[in-house]
Design a protein around this motif. Structure first.
Motif, PDB file in Angstrom:
ATOM      1  N   ASP A  29      39.293 -77.389  36.205  1.00 52.63           N
ATOM      2  CA  ASP A  29      39.482 -76.505  35.060  1.00 52.63           C
ATOM      3  C   ASP A  29      40.140 -75.229  35.551  1.00 52.63           C
ATOM      4  OD1 ASP A  29      38.178 -78.439  33.651  1.00 52.63           O
ATOM      5  OD2 ASP A  29      36.568 -77.151  32.900  1.00 52.63           O
ATOM      6  N   THR A  56      42.288 -81.503  33.146  1.00 49.47           N
ATOM      7  CA  THR A  56      42.133 -80.050  33.225  1.00 49.47           C
ATOM      8  C   THR A  56      41.868 -79.438  31.856  1.00 49.47           C
ATOM      9  OG1 THR A  56      43.513 -79.824  35.197  1.00 49.47           O
ATOM     10  CG2 THR A  56      43.287 -77.873  33.801  1.00 49.47           C
ATOM     11  N   THR A  92      31.254 -75.722  33.101  1.00 53.80           N
ATOM     12  CA  THR A  92      31.977 -76.967  33.322  1.00 53.80           C
ATOM     13  C   THR A  92      31.299 -77.775  34.406  1.00 53.80           C
ATOM     14  OG1 THR A  92      34.100 -77.953  33.963  1.00 53.80           O
ATOM     15  CG2 THR A  92      33.544 -75.822  34.949  1.00 53.80           C
TER      16      THR A  92
END
Length: 206
Positions: A29, A56, A92
């Motif tokens: 990310d 991503t 994340t």
């Protein structure tokens, strides 16, 4: 999963290029906490243009300032004060690439600088370049990180042509070289993919 903080020894040394390559290499990310200027074409937009994978996630900036100046002054022009307590890292389960603004001591407000956004668990990747004075700026950046108890995991050199530059930095600091990038004629997704492939193994070993 790991967090990688991309910072530079100065402005315009190739942080966004490196951030794109690291993001692509790890299919991580991407997040830039503070953007100054670039309303129509921000660093996040540039990384999105350069990335070619379906994993991503591009996280929104905590502060998006209109004027292309040091964040503290750009924020003052916008009539706000940057509060680092309001800068929350995105959640994340994947690797996270964080791109700083300018160098480590770029002011965010009257008290804090970019280095205050770095956490002890971050793998700090320093982007250096080959202009006259870059050795000094690189060594200073590493010393500042050490003074804060932070570790520089590695350096990516961008277009270093001055003989002896990389060698003396390696000898004086012991910080490993992740890559030495040559001039990229056409900066596009294909070029970034090539860089990403060349640095993936070293990134995973940091």
């Amino acid at each position: 999963m790991n967090s990688y903080f991309i910072t530079g020894i100065s402005t315009d040394v190739g942080k966004t290029l490196v951030a794109a390559a690291v993001t692509q290499a790890l299919k991580a990310d991407y997040w830039k906490p503070i953007q100054s200027g670039g309303i129509e074409h921000s660093d996040r937009m540039e990384v999105q243009r350069l990335i070619h994978n379906d994993k991503t996630v591009f996280h929104k900036e905590s502060y998006f300032l209109e004027t292309p100046m040091s964040p503290h002054e750009a924020a003052a022009i916008d009539g706000i004060t940057i509060d680092i307590e309001e800068i929350k890292r995105p959640q994340t389960e994947d690797h996270l690439v964080i791109e700083g603004a300018g160098g480590l001591l770029v002011p965010l407000n009257n008290t804090h600088t970019i280095i205050d956004l770095i956490e002890p668990t971050d793998k700090v990747i320093l982007v250096s370049s080959g202009y006259l004075g870059s050795i000094n700026h690189t060594l200073l950046s590493i010393e500042v990180l050490k003074a804060r108890g932070l570790n520089c995991a590695g350096i990516i050199y961008n277009q270093v042509e001055l003989a002896g530059t990389i060698e003396i930095i390696e000898k004086m600091t012991g910080v490993p070289t992740i890559a030495h990038l040559s001039h990229i004629e056409s900066l596009d997704a294909t070029a970034i993919l090539k860089v990403a492939d060349s640095i993936r193994e070293k990134l995973l070993d940091l």
